[in-house]
Design an enzyme around this catalytic site. Sequence first.
Site, PDB file in Angstrom:
ATOM      1  N   GLY A 215       0.771  -1.006  -0.017  1.00  0.00           N
ATOM      2  CA  GLY A 215       0.091  -0.086   0.181  1.00  0.00           C
ATOM      3  C   GLY A 215       0.803   1.127  -0.257  1.00  0.00           C
ATOM      4  O   GLY A 215       2.150   1.167  -0.017  1.00  0.00           O
ATOM      5  N   GLY A 217       2.181   4.700   1.706  1.00  0.00           N
ATOM      6  CA  GLY A 217       2.491   5.383   2.922  1.00  0.00           C
ATOM      7  C   GLY A 217       3.859   5.199   3.572  1.00  0.00           C
ATOM      8  O   GLY A 217       4.614   4.285   2.832  1.00  0.00           O
ATOM      9  N   GLY A 218       4.292   5.858   4.722  1.00  0.00           N
ATOM     10  CA  GLY A 218       5.621   5.845   5.109  1.00  0.00           C
ATOM     11  C   GLY A 218       5.888   4.332   5.602  1.00  0.00           C
ATOM     12  O   GLY A 218       6.944   4.116   5.528  1.00  0.00           O
ATOM     13  N   ILE A 219       5.052   3.792   6.190  1.00  0.00           N
ATOM     14  CA  ILE A 219       5.649   2.333   6.650  1.00  0.00           C
ATOM     15  C   ILE A 219       5.550   1.228   5.652  1.00  0.00           C
ATOM     16  O   ILE A 219       6.680   0.712   5.589  1.00  0.00           O
ATOM     17  CB  ILE A 219       4.306   1.899   7.738  1.00  0.00           C
ATOM     18  CG1 ILE A 219       4.225   2.782   9.124  1.00  0.00           C
ATOM     19  CG2 ILE A 219       4.658   0.396   8.407  1.00  0.00           C
ATOM     20  CD1 ILE A 219       3.202   2.640  10.034  1.00  0.00           C
ATOM     21  N   GLU A 238      -1.994  -3.011  -6.152  1.00  0.00           N
ATOM     22  CA  GLU A 238      -3.005  -2.107  -6.916  1.00  0.00           C
ATOM     23  C   GLU A 238      -2.034  -1.106  -7.449  1.00  0.00           C
ATOM     24  O   GLU A 238      -2.556  -0.189  -8.281  1.00  0.00           O
ATOM     25  CB  GLU A 238      -3.979  -1.660  -5.740  1.00  0.00           C
ATOM     26  CG  GLU A 238      -3.441  -0.730  -4.567  1.00  0.00           C
ATOM     27  CD  GLU A 238      -4.813  -0.547  -3.832  1.00  0.00           C
ATOM     28  OE1 GLU A 238      -5.779  -1.432  -3.921  1.00  0.00           O
ATOM     29  OE2 GLU A 238      -4.729   0.427  -2.717  1.00  0.00           O
ATOM     30  N   GLY A 336      -8.173  -0.436  -1.484  1.00  0.00           N
ATOM     31  CA  GLY A 336      -7.928  -1.828  -1.620  1.00  0.00           C
ATOM     32  C   GLY A 336      -7.503  -2.609  -0.511  1.00  0.00           C
ATOM     33  O   GLY A 336      -7.364  -3.874  -0.378  1.00  0.00           O
ATOM     34  N   LYS A 361      -0.411  12.028  17.513  1.00  0.00           N
ATOM     35  CA  LYS A 361      -0.647  13.437  18.422  1.00  0.00           C
ATOM     36  C   LYS A 361       0.766  13.460  19.301  1.00  0.00           C
ATOM     37  O   LYS A 361       0.539  13.630  20.542  1.00  0.00           O
ATOM     38  CB  LYS A 361      -1.787  13.915  18.921  1.00  0.00           C
ATOM     39  CG  LYS A 361      -2.753  14.006  17.769  1.00  0.00           C
ATOM     40  CD  LYS A 361      -3.986  14.649  18.227  1.00  0.00           C
ATOM     41  CE  LYS A 361      -5.327  14.942  17.073  1.00  0.00           C
ATOM     42  NZ  LYS A 361      -6.360  15.289  17.837  1.00  0.00           N
TER      43      LYS A 361
END
Length: 431
Positions: A215, A217-219, A238, A336, A361
């Site tokens: 996917g 994202g950073g991770i 995807e 997805g 946060k």
Amino acid sequence: MSVQSLYQQKRMPATDAIRVVKNGDTIVVPTAVGEPPALLTALSEARRDFRDVQISQILPVRKYGYLDPETAEHVRHSAYFFSGVTRPGGQAGWIDYIPAFFSELPALINRNLSPADVVFSLVSPMDEHGYFSLSLAPDYTMAAIAKARAVVLEVNPNVPFANGNCHIHISQVTALTESEDPILEVGLPKIGPVQEAIGKYVAEMIPDGATLQIGYGGIPDAVVMQLTHKHDLGIHTEMVGDGIMTLVEAGVITNRKKNYHPGKMLATFALGSKKLYQFMHRNPSLEMHPVDFTNDPFLAGQNDNLHAINATMQIDFIGQCGSESLGFAPYSGTGGQSDFVRAANRSNGGKAFIVLPSTAKNDTISRIVPTLSPGTHVTTSKNDINYVVTEYGVAQLRGKTAQQRCAALIGIAHPDFRSELRESAKRMNLL
């Protein structure tokens, strides 16, 4: 008539091409950088000439003039998935959204459950046979092309011509315009020590020869960075991005061990750099396909050792993941994630990873919670969840009891919140 004659017959300025749109139409636009900027800019400038026109799209990447609450009665956005440019409108209520699995959007269009009157799409130049490539995002757009009254293309020489089921013939086109602007480049997300720690846990559980869905994202990108020592990985995903391209260049991704479409990387949209888009051009190892092919859990699950890596924002003690809203306020969309969690669960040797930092946060809020925040949209269900990974470790939940799940999740929560979480679990009779 020759394909070149047809091309010239249908070629016109964007200001003329948008006039195929009628009041009340729904315009389907591809994911992210597959959106056609010249057409959407022209439509934005002329938006007051229309009434009750809707634009349906996943992940817009530019803030066009039509994204305006003052003119929503003329041209209004309808999100399959929110991005940074549409999220404020979604939370304020003047942009609506369609809850759906990414894999099922083509079926919604095919069955007239989601309208598709007109298609606007960015495409590659036409080849000698009269075909254009929707290489950047065939996604749900190929289904929309089959249903639409009118198809309007923006032809750009910077768009790669990719292989796969992502082509449209000039005879299917109503109008086309030309542009030469560079394709929008989207950089890699920021990766810090928390993302690196999570990525390390996941990477250690990915064997040589595995097939990956990664996917955005950073991770997920942190996972990719720690796979450079692996061998013969494959791709069925995807999104294709720069991380995947880097592993191909390093010889890590070969697709040789794939048992489903061996030798081929499969994806439904691209998001990255100019180098990535050039890498895609007529690359025989990459195929771009509609999302009901790439994301269908039954089809994707035919890959042995499918490892799916996706992020969430909050998870509760029973394993429900809230990945798309902040309470009741929409943030992104289903996308997805559920498709590939289910695909990996079906896969022989597969693993579905849900990854998240333990806190939000500045360490003031635990992302592992007794119950999801009121109104949270559940993305991955308690029955689908498998591996959950934070910077503090891995919790394997599939097949486990509610009490076992609760204990495992508290074990990977931030240490500052574990005592509080244990007290909540005791009140809920889970510890």
